[in-house]
Design an enzyme around this catalytic site. Structure first.
Site, PDB file in Angstrom:
ATOM      1  N   CYS A  40       0.861  -1.185   0.000  1.00  0.00           N
ATOM      2  CA  CYS A  40       0.000   0.000   0.000  1.00  0.00           C
ATOM      3  C   CYS A  40       0.899   1.237   0.000  1.00  0.00           C
ATOM      4  O   CYS A  40       2.126   1.139   0.133  1.00  0.00           O
ATOM      5  CB  CYS A  40      -0.906   0.007   1.227  1.00  0.00           C
ATOM      6  SG  CYS A  40       0.026   0.119   2.782  1.00  0.00           S
TER       7      CYS A  40
ATOM      8  N   HIS B  27       5.641  -4.914   8.724  1.00  0.00           N
ATOM      9  CA  HIS B  27       5.641  -6.305   9.173  1.00  0.00           C
ATOM     10  C   HIS B  27       5.864  -7.257   7.995  1.00  0.00           C
ATOM     11  O   HIS B  27       4.935  -7.867   7.466  1.00  0.00           O
ATOM     12  CB  HIS B  27       4.325  -6.627   9.889  1.00  0.00           C
ATOM     13  CG  HIS B  27       4.269  -6.076  11.272  1.00  0.00           C
ATOM     14  ND1 HIS B  27       3.089  -5.842  11.952  1.00  0.00           N
ATOM     15  CD2 HIS B  27       5.256  -5.706  12.126  1.00  0.00           C
ATOM     16  CE1 HIS B  27       3.365  -5.353  13.145  1.00  0.00           C
ATOM     17  NE2 HIS B  27       4.672  -5.267  13.271  1.00  0.00           N
TER      18      HIS B  27
ATOM     19  N   HIS C 242       3.785   1.951  11.735  1.00  0.00           N
ATOM     20  CA  HIS C 242       2.628   1.691  12.591  1.00  0.00           C
ATOM     21  C   HIS C 242       2.323   2.844  13.546  1.00  0.00           C
ATOM     22  O   HIS C 242       1.254   2.884  14.149  1.00  0.00           O
ATOM     23  CB  HIS C 242       2.867   0.416  13.414  1.00  0.00           C
ATOM     24  CG  HIS C 242       3.324  -0.738  12.577  1.00  0.00           C
ATOM     25  ND1 HIS C 242       4.660  -1.085  12.443  1.00  0.00           N
ATOM     26  CD2 HIS C 242       2.637  -1.583  11.797  1.00  0.00           C
ATOM     27  CE1 HIS C 242       4.757  -2.125  11.622  1.00  0.00           C
ATOM     28  NE2 HIS C 242       3.549  -2.437  11.217  1.00  0.00           N
TER      29      HIS C 242
ATOM     30  N   HIS D 139      -0.750  -4.754  19.487  1.00  0.00           N
ATOM     31  CA  HIS D 139      -0.288  -4.409  18.138  1.00  0.00           C
ATOM     32  C   HIS D 139       0.375  -3.032  18.183  1.00  0.00           C
ATOM     33  O   HIS D 139      -0.130  -2.129  18.868  1.00  0.00           O
ATOM     34  CB  HIS D 139      -1.459  -4.408  17.147  1.00  0.00           C
ATOM     35  CG  HIS D 139      -1.024  -4.276  15.717  1.00  0.00           C
ATOM     36  ND1 HIS D 139      -0.737  -3.060  15.145  1.00  0.00           N
ATOM     37  CD2 HIS D 139      -0.812  -5.207  14.758  1.00  0.00           C
ATOM     38  CE1 HIS D 139      -0.371  -3.247  13.888  1.00  0.00           C
ATOM     39  NE2 HIS D 139      -0.413  -4.550  13.630  1.00  0.00           N
TER      40      HIS D 139
ATOM     41  N   GLU E 275       0.403  -0.528  16.254  1.00  0.00           N
ATOM     42  CA  GLU E 275      -0.480   0.601  15.904  1.00  0.00           C
ATOM     43  C   GLU E 275      -1.402   0.959  17.062  1.00  0.00           C
ATOM     44  O   GLU E 275      -1.630   2.135  17.355  1.00  0.00           O
ATOM     45  CB  GLU E 275      -1.296   0.283  14.653  1.00  0.00           C
ATOM     46  CG  GLU E 275      -2.111   1.482  14.195  1.00  0.00           C
ATOM     47  CD  GLU E 275      -3.058   1.197  13.044  1.00  0.00           C
ATOM     48  OE1 GLU E 275      -4.117   1.856  12.967  1.00  0.00           O
ATOM     49  OE2 GLU E 275      -2.748   0.318  12.211  1.00  0.00           O
TER      50      GLU E 275
ATOM     51  N   CYS F 233      -8.213   1.738   6.642  1.00  0.00           N
ATOM     52  CA  CYS F 233      -7.628   2.419   5.483  1.00  0.00           C
ATOM     53  C   CYS F 233      -8.113   1.816   4.169  1.00  0.00           C
ATOM     54  O   CYS F 233      -8.583   0.672   4.108  1.00  0.00           O
ATOM     55  CB  CYS F 233      -6.106   2.402   5.584  1.00  0.00           C
ATOM     56  SG  CYS F 233      -5.326   0.905   4.975  1.00  0.00           S
TER      57      CYS F 233
ATOM     58  N   SER G  49       1.436  -9.539  10.866  1.00  0.00           N
ATOM     59  CA  SER G  49       0.767  -8.516  10.061  1.00  0.00           C
ATOM     60  C   SER G  49      -0.737  -8.618  10.253  1.00  0.00           C
ATOM     61  O   SER G  49      -1.370  -9.588   9.826  1.00  0.00           O
ATOM     62  CB  SER G  49       1.119  -8.697   8.581  1.00  0.00           C
ATOM     63  OG  SER G  49       0.241  -7.964   7.760  1.00  0.00           O
ATOM     64  N   SER G  50      -1.318  -7.612  10.898  1.00  0.00           N
ATOM     65  CA  SER G  50      -2.751  -7.628  11.186  1.00  0.00           C
ATOM     66  C   SER G  50      -3.578  -7.711   9.911  1.00  0.00           C
ATOM     67  O   SER G  50      -4.490  -8.523   9.800  1.00  0.00           O
ATOM     68  CB  SER G  50      -3.133  -6.376  11.981  1.00  0.00           C
ATOM     69  OG  SER G  50      -4.533  -6.290  12.130  1.00  0.00           O
ATOM     70  N   ASN G  51      -3.261  -6.883   8.915  1.00  0.00           N
ATOM     71  CA  ASN G  51      -4.100  -6.873   7.713  1.00  0.00           C
ATOM     72  C   ASN G  51      -3.998  -8.185   6.940  1.00  0.00           C
ATOM     73  O   ASN G  51      -4.970  -8.622   6.330  1.00  0.00           O
ATOM     74  CB  ASN G  51      -3.774  -5.653   6.835  1.00  0.00           C
ATOM     75  CG  ASN G  51      -2.497  -5.798   6.054  1.00  0.00           C
ATOM     76  OD1 ASN G  51      -2.484  -6.353   4.954  1.00  0.00           O
ATOM     77  ND2 ASN G  51      -1.396  -5.298   6.601  1.00  0.00           N
TER      78      ASN G  51
END
Length: 319
Positions: free
Chosen positions: A20, A49, A82, A132, A134, A203, A231-233
């Site tokens: 991204c 990440h 983050h 996390h 972030e 996002c 990686s959360s996403n």
């Protein structure tokens, strides 16, 4: 001797996928800092990440640390994409360190939102994942007790607020869109006066990658998400695929992580990647399938992305 005929496989490649704008910017920041100041430059926490990205930057001269006290005061330090608690740049300034903040602008937007709500006397409820980076960074923008964390709709029932009529909520930018809708609904049911963000906090890249997975998952016997376990996403993409009807959805960091026995007999495969996974790793996975199957690739595009974030001015100025 004739080669055995490979079984046919339709490979659905989700688009958008991978990097991204915030990740792209963060990596550029480290590379430009190395070019301007020379090695080593220090980076607090993984810049993004992804092990491949971190190892690549380490080979170029980046040193990754967890805390500022691991950095010498005379070398540049970069804060990860983050975001960090306010105390971190304050400490860097106190120590007269040169630092560059690589926080994703969309994460910074959430920080500013929380600060504005706080100035109006509102207590903040953050929807996010405990631990996390972030979440830690966002909660660390305000004094202790001013940001309360909820992770599930069940958490909403037990959260202890100061004044039910003086609340706002923000969210981590990399959450499951569908999960977040349920948590927001629970917050609004319990606290009807709660104030939400002017614009969705999750996002554009997280949303787009989840929509692309929803588009391909029902047609896939299996789906792989290229991304890191922290990686959360990326982890959310696995969950989204499973909910969208894909019977086997897994996270892999590299082609070497693929469990080929679990994929025996498949006729259709989905591939996507989290927002911090580079295209080279996606190509590596696709090539691994080409070596084992007669692959037909179908790109399924659900959105086009043309977002670009500028790097900080200090990096664009001559040394």
């Amino acid at each position: 001797m004739t080669q055995p005929q490979l079984a046919p496989l339709t490979l659905y490649l989700a688009a958008p996928r991978g990097f991204c704008a915030g990740v792209d910017r963060a990596i550029k920041i480290v590379e430009m800092a190395l070019s301007k100041w020379g090695a080593p430059v220090y980076v607090r926490h993984e810049i993004v990440h992804n092990k491949y990205v971190v190892d690549d930057l380490r080979a170029k001269g980046a040193v990754f640390v967890e805390e500022l006290d691991e950095c010498p005061p005379d070398r540049l330090v970069i804060f990860s994409a983050h975001g960090v608690p306010k105390a971190v740049p304050a400490e860097a300034a106190r120590r007269e360190m040169i630092y560059v903040d690589a926080t994703c602008p969309l994460v910074s937007k959430v920080h500013m939102e929380a600060a504005r709500h706080h100035e109006r006397g509102l207590q903040i409820v953050m929807i996010g994942h405990a631990g996390h980076p972030e979440t830690i960074g966002t909660m660390g923008q305000l004094p202790a007790g001013e940001v309360l964390l909820v992770e599930t709709p069940d958490d909403v029932a037990s959260v202890a607020v100061r004044d039910p009529g003086q609340l706002a909520y923000v969210t981590q930018t990399t959450l499951s869109v569908d999960d977040t809708i349920d948590i927001v609904a629970a917050l609004q049911a319990r606290f009807p006066a709660i104030v939400g963000p002017h614009k969705e906090d999750i996002c554009y890249a997280t949303t787009n990658r989840q929509e692309a997975v929803k588009a391909i998952a029902p047609n896939c016997d299996a789906l792989l998400v290229v991304g890191a376990p922290n990686s959360s996403n990326s982890r959310r993409l696995v969950e989204v695929a499973a909910r969208a009807g894909c019977g086997y959805a897994q996270l892999v960091q590299r082609a070497s992580d693929i469990d080929w026995r679990a994929l025996e007999g498949i006729g259709s495969m989905g591939i996507t990647a989290g927002a911090s996974a580079p295209e080279v790793l996606i190509n590596e996975v696709v090539d691994a399938f080409r070596a084992r199957f007669d692959v037909t690739v179908e790109v399924v595009e659900t959105a086009q992305e043309n977002v670009e974030f500028k790097v900080p001015r200090v990096l664009r100025e001559p040394a």
